[in-house]
Design a protein around this motif. Structure first.
Motif, short mmCIF file in Angstrom:
data_model
loop_
_atom_site.label_atom_id
_atom_site.label_comp_id
_atom_site.label_asym_id
_atom_site.label_seq_id
_atom_site.Cartn_x
_atom_site.Cartn_y
_atom_site.Cartn_z
N SER A 1 50.09 44.13 68.44
CA SER A 1 50.09 45.11 69.52
C SER A 1 51.47 45.75 69.58
N ILE A 2 51.56 46.91 70.19
CA ILE A 2 52.86 47.52 70.44
C ILE A 2 53.04 47.76 71.94
N CYS A 3 54.26 47.57 72.39
CA CYS A 3 54.61 47.90 73.77
C CYS A 3 54.93 49.40 73.81
N PHE A 4 54.11 50.13 74.49
CA PHE A 4 54.08 51.59 74.43
C PHE A 4 55.45 52.23 74.63
N GLY A 5 56.17 51.81 75.67
CA GLY A 5 57.42 52.47 76.02
C GLY A 5 58.50 52.36 74.97
N CYS A 6 58.41 51.36 74.11
CA CYS A 6 59.41 51.19 73.05
C CYS A 6 59.29 52.27 71.99
N PHE A 7 58.11 52.83 71.82
CA PHE A 7 57.86 53.77 70.72
C PHE A 7 57.58 55.19 71.19
N ASN A 8 57.31 55.37 72.46
CA ASN A 8 57.12 56.69 73.05
C ASN A 8 58.49 57.21 73.49
N ARG A 9 59.27 57.64 72.51
CA ARG A 9 60.63 58.10 72.78
C ARG A 9 60.99 59.22 71.82
N GLY A 10 62.04 59.95 72.16
CA GLY A 10 62.42 61.09 71.34
C GLY A 10 61.33 62.14 71.35
N ASP A 11 61.00 62.63 70.17
CA ASP A 11 59.97 63.67 70.05
C ASP A 11 58.58 63.10 69.85
N VAL A 12 58.44 61.78 69.89
CA VAL A 12 57.14 61.15 69.64
C VAL A 12 56.31 61.19 70.92
N THR A 13 55.16 61.83 70.86
CA THR A 13 54.30 61.98 72.03
C THR A 13 53.45 60.74 72.25
N PRO A 14 52.91 60.56 73.45
CA PRO A 14 51.98 59.45 73.68
C PRO A 14 50.80 59.46 72.71
N ILE B 1 58.00 55.70 64.73
CA ILE B 1 56.77 55.47 63.96
C ILE B 1 57.06 54.62 62.73
N GLU B 2 58.16 54.91 62.04
CA GLU B 2 58.52 54.09 60.88
C GLU B 2 58.84 52.66 61.30
N ALA B 3 59.49 52.50 62.45
CA ALA B 3 59.80 51.16 62.95
C ALA B 3 58.52 50.40 63.29
N MET B 4 57.56 51.10 63.86
CA MET B 4 56.27 50.50 64.18
C MET B 4 55.58 49.99 62.92
N ARG B 5 55.56 50.82 61.89
CA ARG B 5 54.91 50.43 60.63
C ARG B 5 55.61 49.25 59.98
N ALA B 6 56.95 49.26 60.01
CA ALA B 6 57.71 48.16 59.41
C ALA B 6 57.45 46.85 60.14
N ALA B 7 57.36 46.91 61.47
CA ALA B 7 57.07 45.71 62.25
C ALA B 7 55.70 45.14 61.90
N TYR B 8 54.74 46.03 61.73
CA TYR B 8 53.39 45.59 61.38
C TYR B 8 53.40 44.85 60.04
N GLU B 9 54.07 45.42 59.06
CA GLU B 9 54.12 44.80 57.74
C GLU B 9 54.85 43.46 57.78
N THR B 10 55.91 43.38 58.57
CA THR B 10 56.67 42.13 58.68
C THR B 10 55.83 41.00 59.24
N CYS B 11 54.97 41.31 60.18
CA CYS B 11 54.25 40.27 60.92
C CYS B 11 52.80 40.11 60.54
N GLN B 12 52.31 40.88 59.57
CA GLN B 12 50.91 40.77 59.20
C GLN B 12 50.68 39.53 58.35
N MET B 13 49.80 38.66 58.82
CA MET B 13 49.45 37.44 58.11
C MET B 13 47.93 37.40 57.94
#
Length: 254
Positions: free
Chosen positions: A7-20, A241-253
């Motif tokens: 899961s992602i915590c929305f507020g961490c990634f809804n920043r800068g030019d990235v829309t909801p 968005i790149e950080a989100m994808r990297a986190a997913y790959e790091t933790c996918q089991m």
């Protein structure tokens, strides 16, 4: 071995030019199963994207919480209302907070928090909603917070006598307070209802500049009976968005 439901915590990634809308769309494309801790105006967008809302706030506040008897009437009302909201939107869990110590001995804090939670456990059990009291560090980010170690949190859960009271085990916070993450998770998994992640120090990306090696920690979670969510709650250093994808790959089991 089940895959980790991330899961992602929305507020961490809804920043800068990235829309909801971008956050929600990219989370679904990446493979996330949930977006959590976002305002109600966005809930239907998450559901329409085929994801769940894993957890939302159950009551206020982090510093002024369950360990004050004078707060129990208010918190009971807030939790009962949010249990009904959670049922309506298919949200499995609510976040709870012990509050700060303000000189309160830890054993008394356990008893007072448990008494407050007992007011709503029958309702939570009947509706299938879990209240996850969050473990936070009192060393760096939240001075004087009472639910700051796993043993304290587990004792509080036991004192409620309800399977619907568990802990939000924040890996970042507990690395600061305790370390010994894998053993602690294995030994206490029955009392953990949700996980949060972040790199330490700094509460940033889970990359090679921080000290927690997440793959074996996630493997330890996957090897247990845990079937809940792992939510990423860190401040991206660069593109969200790149950080989100990297986190997913790091933790996918699995």
């Amino acid at each position: 071995m089940p895959a980790i439901r991330q899961s992602i915590c929305f507020g961490c990634f809804n920043r800068g030019d990235v829309t909801p809308e971008q956050v929600i769309s990219e989370a679904a494309k990446t493979g996330f199963k949930s977006v959590e801790m976002l305002s109600r105006e966005h809930w239907q967008k998450v559901i329409d994207a085929g994801m769940k809302i894993a957890i939302i706030g159950g009551h206020g506040s982090l510093t002024d919480g369950l360990n004050k008897p004078e707060n129990h009437d208010r918190i009971e009302d807030e939790l009962n209302r949010n249990i009904e909201t959670a049922v309506e939107f298919g949200i499995p869990s609510l976040i709870g907070f012990s509050g700060n110590r303000n000189g309160l001995p830890d054993d008394e804090g356990v008893a007072i928090c448990a008494e407050g939670l007992k007011r709503v456990t029958a309702h939570a059990e009947a509706k299938g909603i879990t209240i996850c009291v969050e473990l936070l560090n009192s060393k760096v980010n939240h001075p004087d917070y009472q639910c700051d170690t796993t043993p304290w949190g587990v004792e509080m859960c036991k004192a409620t006598g309800s399977p619907r009271v568990k802990l939000l085990y924040d890996i970042y916070h507990m690395q600061i307070m305790e370390g010994d993450l894998i053993r602690t998770i294995r030994d206490n998994i029955d009392y953990i209802g949700h996980f949060h992640t972040a790199g330490n120090p700094g509460r940033r990306d889970m990359d090679e500049t921080q000290e927690i090696y997440y793959p074996p920690v996630m493997q330890a979670v996957a090897d247990t009976t845990y079937d809940g969510f792992v939510g990423h709650e860190f401040g991206p250093k660069g593109d969200p968005i790149e950080a989100m994808r990297a986190a997913y790959e790091t933790c996918q089991m699995g």
